[in-house]
Design a protein around this motif. Structure first.
Motif, mmCIF file in Angstrom:
data_model
loop_
_atom_site.group_PDB
_atom_site.id
_atom_site.type_symbol
_atom_site.label_atom_id
_atom_site.label_comp_id
_atom_site.label_asym_id
_atom_site.label_seq_id
_atom_site.Cartn_x
_atom_site.Cartn_y
_atom_site.Cartn_z
ATOM 1 N N ALA A 41 0.882 -1.372 -0.053
ATOM 2 C CA ALA A 41 0.066 0.092 0.116
ATOM 3 C C ALA A 41 0.846 1.148 0.226
ATOM 4 C CB ALA A 41 -1.046 -0.073 1.225
ATOM 5 N N VAL A 42 1.307 1.786 -1.168
ATOM 6 C CA VAL A 42 2.166 2.924 -1.329
ATOM 7 C C VAL A 42 1.439 3.897 -2.060
ATOM 8 C CG1 VAL A 42 4.138 3.779 -2.174
ATOM 9 C CG2 VAL A 42 4.073 1.472 -1.270
ATOM 10 N N VAL A 43 1.174 5.071 -1.553
ATOM 11 C CA VAL A 43 0.754 6.390 -2.209
ATOM 12 C C VAL A 43 2.020 7.326 -2.428
ATOM 13 C CG1 VAL A 43 -0.885 8.258 -1.896
ATOM 14 C CG2 VAL A 43 -1.629 5.750 -1.187
ATOM 15 N N ALA A 44 1.721 7.896 -3.632
ATOM 16 C CA ALA A 44 2.832 9.158 -3.817
ATOM 17 C C ALA A 44 2.091 10.393 -4.172
ATOM 18 C CB ALA A 44 3.724 8.557 -4.981
ATOM 19 N N THR A 45 2.374 11.363 -3.656
ATOM 20 C CA THR A 45 1.800 12.711 -3.854
ATOM 21 C C THR A 45 2.662 13.457 -5.005
ATOM 22 O OG1 THR A 45 0.583 13.066 -2.140
ATOM 23 C CG2 THR A 45 1.253 15.083 -3.240
ATOM 24 N N GLU A 46 2.331 13.753 -6.169
ATOM 25 C CA GLU A 46 3.269 14.539 -7.159
ATOM 26 C C GLU A 46 2.649 16.082 -6.823
ATOM 27 O OE1 GLU A 46 5.618 16.010 -9.081
ATOM 28 O OE2 GLU A 46 5.707 13.729 -9.064
ATOM 29 N N HIS A 47 3.648 16.582 -6.240
ATOM 30 C CA HIS A 47 3.583 18.222 -5.753
ATOM 31 C C HIS A 47 3.743 19.033 -6.939
ATOM 32 C CE1 HIS A 47 2.900 17.460 -1.434
ATOM 33 N NE2 HIS A 47 3.700 16.220 -1.714
ATOM 34 N N SER A 48 4.798 18.862 -7.829
ATOM 35 C CA SER A 48 5.423 20.052 -8.823
ATOM 36 C C SER A 48 5.705 19.330 -10.082
ATOM 37 C CB SER A 48 6.718 20.478 -7.916
ATOM 38 O OG SER A 48 7.291 21.642 -8.507
ATOM 39 N N LEU A 49 4.936 18.936 -10.889
ATOM 40 C CA LEU A 49 5.137 18.539 -12.041
ATOM 41 C C LEU A 49 4.264 19.684 -13.222
ATOM 42 C CD1 LEU A 49 6.115 16.216 -14.116
ATOM 43 C CD2 LEU A 49 3.742 15.474 -13.891
ATOM 44 N N GLY A 50 5.463 20.254 -13.974
ATOM 45 C CA GLY A 50 4.871 21.111 -14.797
ATOM 46 C C GLY A 50 5.103 20.364 -16.295
ATOM 47 N N ASP A 51 4.919 21.186 -17.191
ATOM 48 C CA ASP A 51 4.948 20.570 -18.881
ATOM 49 C C ASP A 51 6.421 20.285 -19.069
ATOM 50 O OD1 ASP A 51 2.432 20.146 -19.460
ATOM 51 O OD2 ASP A 51 2.277 22.399 -19.813
ATOM 52 N N THR A 52 7.422 21.252 -18.624
ATOM 53 C CA THR A 52 8.878 21.140 -18.999
ATOM 54 C C THR A 52 9.779 21.045 -17.660
ATOM 55 O OG1 THR A 52 8.986 23.649 -18.820
ATOM 56 C CG2 THR A 52 8.470 22.508 -20.970
ATOM 57 N N GLN A 53 9.291 20.925 -16.354
ATOM 58 C CA GLN A 53 10.032 21.129 -15.355
ATOM 59 C C GLN A 53 9.379 20.092 -14.204
ATOM 60 O OE1 GLN A 53 11.021 25.074 -14.130
ATOM 61 N NE2 GLN A 53 8.756 25.507 -13.405
#
Length: 381
Positions: A104-116
């Protein structure tokens, strides 16, 4: 439920502050591991008494010797779920959880942009490594629909993505006229100055140079207040000098979200927002736009180039929010129209309740329950 949060570092930053706030409202028994840099946010979590914090002491991105240490820590803690935050922690945390027998592993993606991602340029190698690690988890939480859509375009299946927005403690940002006067005195800001704020890491991607160039076109009573630190600070100071803005720009440094009224302490973020008359974000690529939500909670008019948090609101609730291209002329025009506006008795935009931390914490607990039970959660749009 016993939950282990794993994060890359715990210095001052948006994801780090978000984790601290979440821990105060999460209905779970939580521990935290930081891979490195157990900084001021780690101290704050300990002071809050909401979680135990351990520093894994990684020496760098390729310190693979940290993996068995992290795996032993996970196994020894008998956790029901592991929740990872930020790229390095997501990669190492997912691998360590799998080797420790936690599925049971959850990850939060806080800072994904189109180029960075997290202020760094995205490459094919980074993307490939991210997707390899993602398959070792059960669910990825996106902080906005925009981030969820980017993840899906990368190749993450929709059924493994859940949107749970960042949250704020709305009451903490309620406008305080006493804090406004006190903070302006502390920063030597003229009483009648029109103060334009910028909040975030002083990095090229935030485009605070656009804000300085915009203000250089405006009357002398318009002052810039930048809240944050980063590698571009000296470059921005030199630009201010070239634009003859040295006396009209204040660099406040990093600011805590917590009460900064104690003697000798620098103003906290709510106090700095109270000292402003408008909040501007010329960044063309944001994953959420937390600072702008905090500005709305302080009753500020906000100008933005990219803010999924505001774009996610109903059209009739986007009051006091103006979209501008990341261009000095565009920002100057809107700021000039706001100059002279009476902000003596300002109130929070009602829309900020969409981003209450209690609401976000409850949604995240629903994700945890579905992952632990093995049920398929509702697919995000």
């Amino acid at each position: 439920m016993r939950v282990l949060h794993i994060i890359t570092g715990l210095g001052v930053g948006g994801a780090e502050q978000q984790l601290r706030l979440l821990l105060r409202h999460q209905a779970a028994d939580c521990d935290v591991v930081t891979l490195t840099n157990a900084g001021t946010v780690a101290d704050g979590i300990v002071a809050d008494g909401t979680a135990r914090v351990s520093d894994l002491g990684m020496s760098g991105n390729r310190d693979v010797a940290a993996l068995p240490r992290l795996s032993r820590l996970i196994k020894g803690g008998r956790y029901d779920l592991v929740h990872t935050h930020l790229f390095r922690a997501c990669l190492y945390g997912r691998i360590a959880a799998r080797t420790a027998g936690v599925r049971a592993v959850v990850a939060t993606e806080h800072s994904l942009g189109d180029t960075q991602m997290e202020g760094r340029r995205l490459t094919a190698g980074v993307r490939g490594l991210y997707l390899v690690g993602e398959r070792l988890g059960r669910m990825t939480v996106a902080v906005s629909p925009a981030v969820g859509q980017r993840l899906h375009r990368w190749g993450v299946p929709r059924q493994r993505i859940r949107v749970v927005p960042n949250g704020i403690d709305v009451g903490r940002f309620r406008f305080d006229p006493d804090a406004r006067a006190r903070t302006r005195r502390h920063l030597d800001l003229p009483e009648h100055a029109f103060v334009v704020g910028g909040v975030g890491r002083l990095a090229r991607g935030k485009r605070f140079d656009v804000l300085l160039r915009a203000v250089s076109q405006l009357p002398d009573d318009v002052v810039v207040l930048l809240v944050g630190a980063g590698e571009q600070e000296q470059e921005l100071r030199r630009l201010a000098d070239r634009l003859a803005l040295t006396d009209r720009v204040r660099f406040a440094g990093e600011a805590e979200h917590e009460d900064g009224r104690a003697a000798g302490r620098a103003p906290d973020l709510p106090s700095l927002l109270a000292a402003m008359d408008a909040l501007a974000s010329p960044s063309p690529e944001e994953a959420f736009g937390l600072a702008l939500v905090e500005g709305l909670a302080s009753g500020l008019p906000v100008l933005y180039t990219s803010c999924p948090a505001i774009d996610g609101l109903p059209l009739d609730e986007r009051t006091d929010a103006s979209h501008c291209p990341s261009d000095p002329d565009a920002f100057a025009q809107v700021l000039f129209s706001l100059r002279g506006r009476d902000l003596a008795h300002r109130t929070a935009a009602a829309a900020v309740q969409h981003y209450s931390i209690t609401r976000s914490a409850d949604q995240l607990m629903d994700v945890y329950a579905s992952v632990v039970s093995g049920l398929n959660p509702k697919v995000s749009p």
